[in-house]
Motif scaffolding. Structure first.
Motif, short mmCIF file in Angstrom:
data_model
loop_
_atom_site.label_atom_id
_atom_site.label_comp_id
_atom_site.label_asym_id
_atom_site.label_seq_id
_atom_site.Cartn_x
_atom_site.Cartn_y
_atom_site.Cartn_z
N ASP A 13 -4.10 3.31 12.29
CA ASP A 13 -4.73 2.98 11.00
C ASP A 13 -4.14 1.67 10.47
N TYR A 14 -4.97 0.87 9.85
CA TYR A 14 -4.47 -0.39 9.28
C TYR A 14 -5.13 -0.65 7.93
N ARG A 15 -4.47 -1.48 7.16
CA ARG A 15 -5.02 -2.07 5.94
C ARG A 15 -4.69 -3.56 5.95
N THR A 16 -5.61 -4.37 5.49
CA THR A 16 -5.29 -5.78 5.28
C THR A 16 -4.76 -5.95 3.86
N PHE A 17 -3.90 -6.95 3.68
CA PHE A 17 -3.26 -7.17 2.38
C PHE A 17 -3.14 -8.65 2.14
N PRO A 76 -11.20 -4.40 5.30
CA PRO A 76 -10.00 -4.07 4.53
C PRO A 76 -9.23 -2.88 5.07
N VAL A 77 -9.93 -1.94 5.71
CA VAL A 77 -9.27 -0.77 6.30
C VAL A 77 -9.95 -0.47 7.63
N TYR A 106 -8.12 5.01 -6.03
CA TYR A 106 -7.83 3.60 -5.88
C TYR A 106 -8.98 2.79 -6.48
N GLU A 162 -2.22 6.03 2.89
CA GLU A 162 -3.43 5.27 3.20
C GLU A 162 -3.49 4.90 4.69
N LEU A 163 -2.42 5.21 5.41
CA LEU A 163 -2.35 4.98 6.85
C LEU A 163 -1.92 6.29 7.52
N CYS A 194 0.86 -1.18 0.00
CA CYS A 194 0.00 0.00 0.00
C CYS A 194 0.90 1.23 0.00
#
Length: 399
Positions: free
Chosen positions: A57-61, A97-98, A188, A51-52, A47
């Motif tokens: 803050d998190y995102r899954t990948f 996802p976020v 995105y 985006e963080l 990412c």
């Protein structure tokens, strides 16, 4: 045999570096090998740091090697990555996802972790484990993470991998000075295509396919300097294409871009392909990043990000968005044509035809329509896989 049918199966009269066996695009066993030998060994973009933006803050990948990951910014503002797996029973930790989470709690047994990966609570831990097991033995499995080359977050699941700096090497030199200012993702979207990830990277690696793009033919191919652009190959399979000026006002209804990019000449265009499936595409006023995430040998998730300068005024950002969407947005000139192109190639290979080979044999002194970028990619692929990309599938060693 039908007329000319032998041409579909006869070995091409080229060096073995100039064609590949179509099995590398369709065979499930080869794909599983790629996951282990390539994707689980290479640095991959997960990412962008924008985006963080905030702590927690998190995102899954979904890592292309198969592992589910969490990318999270901690309270100390550092970005780290972990397997999205509870160490207790292997349950998924984060499903959205976020999001933003000061503590990450497993829904199964309520074990909790902080954003540095430490276990901070085991429900009824003393009652169940007494002194035999505690939080200090139950942290999240961390994945190597680095932020580089325009603020992108790179991950590597191999504990013994080289450093991110070593992996990139000099491959980003054409973008030196162009990625120094903080960037921000403003666009995105993702596409799932019935194709192999290498066919998408092939399309980004060669510009012979510009014949498919009316917009590119008018603004690029017939303009001075287009056919003089040179491919340069770098260690680890990366490659770049030299810059040129795009003449946008040659296309009816378009105009030259009013918003530029730091250090880039008006109308400038730089493209860098990073092995095994990431592409930096800086074109006049917008940086586009493609990340290819294979879901199988015949299915591909492509993530597209459009980036501008974090310092943009609202007026500058609006113009960058217009520039981006004219050629790269879901309804722009180019992107859907590329997607149709790779989908068509994949169909031909999967539908039981006699086609055995894909030729990468164009030689034009490593200029723009030379397929040297693809040959460079498959040389690295062959080295990492321990087999020539052109060898019949049952040949498992390099010759």
């Amino acid at each position: 045999m039908a007329r000319n049918a032998f041409e579909w199966t006869e070995t091409p009269q080229f060096p073995p570096t100039h064609y590949v066996d179509t099995a590398i695009y369709t065979n499930d066993q080869l794909f599983r090998e790629e996951q282990q030998k390539i994707f689980n060994k290479c640095w991959i973009i997960a990412c962008h740091e924008s985006e963080l933006p905030n702590a927690f803050d998190y995102r899954t990948f979904n890592h292309p090697g198969g592992a589910p990951l969490i990318v999270v910014r901690g309270e100390d503002m550092q970005i780290r990555s972990f397997y999205n797996i509870c160490p207790h029973r292997g349950n998924t930790l984060l499903y959205d996802p976020v999001g933003n989470a000061k503590r990450i709690t497993c829904i199964f047994h309520a074990w909790s972790f902080n954003t540095t990966g430490d276990c901070i609570d085991i429900s009824r831990g003393k009652q169940g484990y007494q002194e035999r097991f505690g939080c200090e033995k139950a942290g999240l499995r961390e994945v190597k993470t680095g932020v580089a080359c325009g603020g992108f977050v790179w991950v590597n699941t191999d504990d013994d991998c080289c450093s991110l700096k070593e992996y990139i090497g000099d491959a980003m030199e054409l973008l030196d000075g162009h990625l120094d200012a903080p960037l921000e993702v403003f666009h995105y979207h993702k596409a799932i295509v019935n194709t192999n990830y290498k066919l998408w990277h092939d399309t980004n690696s060669e510009f012979y396919h510009d014949y498919m793009h009316y917009f590119n033919r008018i603004t690029g191919m017939i303009q001075p300097g287009y056919f003089d652009r040179k491919y340069t190959g770098y260690p680890n399979g990366h490659a770049s294409v030299g810059s040129m000026a795009i003449k946008y006002d040659a296309y009816e209804g378009s105009k030259q871009r009013g918003v530029g990019w730091p250090g880039l000449a008006p109308g400038g265009w730089v493209l860098i392909d990073m092995f095994p499936g990431m592409t930096y595409n800086l074109r006049t006023s917008v940086l586009r990043m493609d990340t290819a995430i294979p879901l199988g040998p015949n299915k591909l998730l492509i993530e597209f990000r459009g980036l501008g300068l974090k310092s943009d005024t609202p007026e500058e950002r609006a113009e960058r968005v217009r520039d981006h969407n004219q050629i790269w947005g879901p309804f722009g000139r180019n992107l859907h044509e590329d997607l149709l192109g790779v989908h068509g190639q994949g169909l031909a290979m999967r539908e039981g035809t006699d086609s055995k080979w894909v030729i990468h044999g164009r030689e034009e002194n490593m200029t723009i329509h030379d397929e040297g970028g693809m040959r460079h990619f498959y040389a690295e692929w062959s080295k990492r896989m321990g087999r020539l990309a052109s060898a019949p599938f049952d040949e498992t060693t390099l010759t």
